[in-house]
Structure formats: structure tokens, C-alpha cells
Design a protein around this motif. Sequence first.
Motif, PDB file in Angstrom:
ATOM      1  N   UNK A 151      39.959  28.463 -96.149  1.00 22.30           N
ATOM      2  CA  UNK A 151      40.812  28.018 -97.529  1.00 22.30           C
ATOM      3  C   UNK A 151      41.081  29.212 -98.157  1.00 22.30           C
ATOM      4  N   UNK A 152      40.153  30.035 -98.581  1.00 24.63           N
ATOM      5  CA  UNK A 152      40.395  31.279 -99.395  1.00 24.63           C
ATOM      6  C   UNK A 152      41.397  32.094 -98.896  1.00 24.63           C
ATOM      7  N   UNK A 153      41.230  32.240 -97.688  1.00 18.30           N
ATOM      8  CA  UNK A 153      42.324  33.212 -96.738  1.00 18.30           C
ATOM      9  C   UNK A 153      43.704  32.468 -96.897  1.00 18.30           C
ATOM     10  N   UNK A 154      43.673  31.295 -96.525  1.00 23.93           N
ATOM     11  CA  UNK A 154      45.114  30.581 -96.522  1.00 23.93           C
ATOM     12  C   UNK A 154      45.677  30.853 -98.083  1.00 23.93           C
ATOM     13  N   UNK A 155      45.081  30.710 -99.210  1.00 24.31           N
ATOM     14  CA  UNK A 155      45.317  31.050-100.517  1.00 24.31           C
ATOM     15  C   UNK A 155      45.914  32.374-100.586  1.00 24.31           C
ATOM     16  N   UNK A 156      45.253  33.232 -99.984  1.00 27.66           N
ATOM     17  CA  UNK A 156      45.588  34.808-100.133  1.00 27.66           C
ATOM     18  C   UNK A 156      46.900  35.125 -99.238  1.00 27.66           C
ATOM     19  N   UNK A 157      47.059  34.206 -98.243  1.00 28.21           N
ATOM     20  CA  UNK A 157      48.416  34.563 -97.680  1.00 28.21           C
ATOM     21  C   UNK A 157      49.493  33.823 -98.171  1.00 28.21           C
ATOM     22  N   UNK A 158      49.172  32.898 -99.149  1.00 24.43           N
ATOM     23  CA  UNK A 158      50.380  32.422 -99.835  1.00 24.43           C
ATOM     24  C   UNK A 158      50.440  30.713 -99.331  1.00 24.43           C
ATOM     25  N   UNK A 159      49.411  30.293 -98.634  1.00 18.71           N
ATOM     26  CA  UNK A 159      49.578  29.002 -98.226  1.00 18.71           C
ATOM     27  C   UNK A 159      48.762  28.171 -99.107  1.00 18.71           C
ATOM     28  N   UNK A 160      49.068  26.744 -99.107  1.00 19.32           N
ATOM     29  CA  UNK A 160      48.438  25.781-100.101  1.00 19.32           C
ATOM     30  C   UNK A 160      46.687  25.833 -99.661  1.00 19.32           C
ATOM     31  N   UNK A 161      46.036  25.319-100.558  1.00 18.68           N
ATOM     32  CA  UNK A 161      44.467  25.295-100.504  1.00 18.68           C
ATOM     33  C   UNK A 161      44.365  23.894 -99.739  1.00 18.68           C
ATOM     34  N   UNK A 162      45.022  23.377 -99.106  1.00 18.39           N
ATOM     35  CA  UNK A 162      45.221  22.085 -98.369  1.00 18.39           C
ATOM     36  C   UNK A 162      44.172  22.045 -97.423  1.00 18.39           C
ATOM     37  N   UNK A 163      43.228  21.486 -96.977  1.00 20.69           N
ATOM     38  CA  UNK A 163      42.500  21.481 -95.559  1.00 20.69           C
ATOM     39  C   UNK A 163      43.295  21.028 -94.269  1.00 20.69           C
ATOM     40  N   UNK A 164      44.331  20.124 -94.864  1.00 24.72           N
ATOM     41  CA  UNK A 164      45.246  19.677 -93.842  1.00 24.72           C
ATOM     42  C   UNK A 164      46.102  20.516 -93.239  1.00 24.72           C
ATOM     43  N   UNK A 165      46.696  21.184 -94.091  1.00 25.46           N
ATOM     44  CA  UNK A 165      47.587  22.517 -93.656  1.00 25.46           C
ATOM     45  C   UNK A 165      46.775  23.215 -92.764  1.00 25.46           C
ATOM     46  N   UNK A 166      45.797  23.917 -92.755  1.00 27.34           N
ATOM     47  CA  UNK A 166      44.890  24.800 -91.870  1.00 27.34           C
ATOM     48  C   UNK A 166      44.689  23.755 -90.816  1.00 27.34           C
ATOM     49  N   UNK A 167      44.321  22.370 -90.828  1.00 23.34           N
ATOM     50  CA  UNK A 167      44.038  21.784 -89.673  1.00 23.34           C
ATOM     51  C   UNK A 167      45.284  21.755 -88.864  1.00 23.34           C
ATOM     52  N   UNK A 168      46.469  21.275 -89.314  1.00 23.51           N
ATOM     53  CA  UNK A 168      47.688  21.249 -88.434  1.00 23.51           C
ATOM     54  C   UNK A 168      47.809  22.727 -87.949  1.00 23.51           C
ATOM     55  N   UNK A 169      47.729  23.863 -88.525  1.00 17.50           N
ATOM     56  CA  UNK A 169      47.883  25.093 -87.898  1.00 17.50           C
ATOM     57  C   UNK A 169      47.100  25.268 -86.832  1.00 17.50           C
ATOM     58  N   UNK A 170      45.708  24.867 -86.848  1.00 20.55           N
ATOM     59  CA  UNK A 170      44.696  25.044 -85.956  1.00 20.55           C
ATOM     60  C   UNK A 170      44.898  24.167 -84.606  1.00 20.55           C
ATOM     61  N   UNK A 171      45.627  22.747 -84.975  1.00 24.34           N
ATOM     62  CA  UNK A 171      46.048  21.857 -83.673  1.00 24.34           C
ATOM     63  C   UNK A 171      47.127  22.618 -83.087  1.00 24.34           C
ATOM     64  N   UNK A 172      48.229  22.995 -83.925  1.00 25.09           N
ATOM     65  CA  UNK A 172      49.312  23.842 -83.118  1.00 25.09           C
ATOM     66  C   UNK A 172      48.904  24.911 -82.379  1.00 25.09           C
ATOM     67  N   UNK A 173      48.129  25.620 -82.768  1.00 24.67           N
ATOM     68  CA  UNK A 173      47.535  26.768 -81.874  1.00 24.67           C
ATOM     69  C   UNK A 173      46.546  26.379 -80.710  1.00 24.67           C
ATOM     70  N   UNK A 174      45.735  25.474 -81.116  1.00 24.43           N
ATOM     71  CA  UNK A 174      44.961  25.011 -79.928  1.00 24.43           C
ATOM     72  C   UNK A 174      45.908  24.410 -78.826  1.00 24.43           C
ATOM     73  N   UNK A 175      46.700  23.621 -79.127  1.00 24.72           N
ATOM     74  CA  UNK A 175      47.793  22.833 -78.322  1.00 24.72           C
ATOM     75  C   UNK A 175      48.479  24.002 -77.543  1.00 24.72           C
ATOM     76  N   UNK A 176      49.184  24.973 -78.162  1.00 20.05           N
ATOM     77  CA  UNK A 176      49.805  25.899 -77.666  1.00 20.05           C
ATOM     78  C   UNK A 176      48.850  26.724 -76.750  1.00 20.05           C
TER      79      UNK A 176
END
Length: 136
Positions: A43-68
Amino acid sequence: MTMSQTASVTPGALWTGRGLSALIVLFMIFDGVIKLPPLDVVTQTMVQLGWPADPNVSRMLGIIGLVSTALYAVPRTSVLGAILLTAYLGGAIATHIRIGSLLFSHTLFGVYLGFILWGGLFLRNPKVRALILLNR
């Protein structure tokens, strides 16, 4: 010349390609899995990168990365997986450019991974070799 003559894969190239691909798969599994639970470091890294601190955003990125990554790991779908992972890495590169990250260590890290990803696929897949080796 037939495709087998122009794009044959030697055992050494095959195992090198598998090794490079395994490195990418292991890295991307780690990258995807740590994004699934709401970890503070993610969450802290996502905020530093300009992404929202929403766990659902990181989860979605994780799922996209894992499926790919799963698509990349399966020989029949490896090219599709490589294309999707290239897009995923492109997003990471764009994020680092936007926030002004260090060039060689952060911004170009996705480029390095992309070279390893496609290099591994090139070395282990004769159809990719035939496609990329247009002139011999």
C-alpha cells in the motif's frame, strides 16, 4: 529452407530459455502474490508511485500479473502471456517515468524484465524464433 532449418532449438538454447522464463515466472508470481493481501509495504509503495491506497487496486494488479504469468508459463499460450506481460511491464515503466524514478534501477527495470521474458521465449520456442529471425 523450412522453419525447422531456420529456427531449430538446440538443447542448450532450450534449457537457457527455460531458465530465463523460470526467472520471470518466479519473479512475477512473487510480485502478484504480495499484491493480493492488504500488506502495508504494498500500500505504501502504491501511494509513492501515485496509485490509490486501495487494496482492491493492488489486488487487481496482482491478479492481472498472475493470470498473464500463468499464460506465459504454459507453452500453448506463452506468446499471449508474453504480450500481456509486456503490456503490464509497460505500465510499470510509464508509472516510473511519470514520477521521475531513477532511470537505470527503477524506470528501466521493466525493460530488463521484458528482454529476459522475450529472450526466454525466443530461446525455447521455435515459432517465435522463426518469426523474429526474418532474414538469416
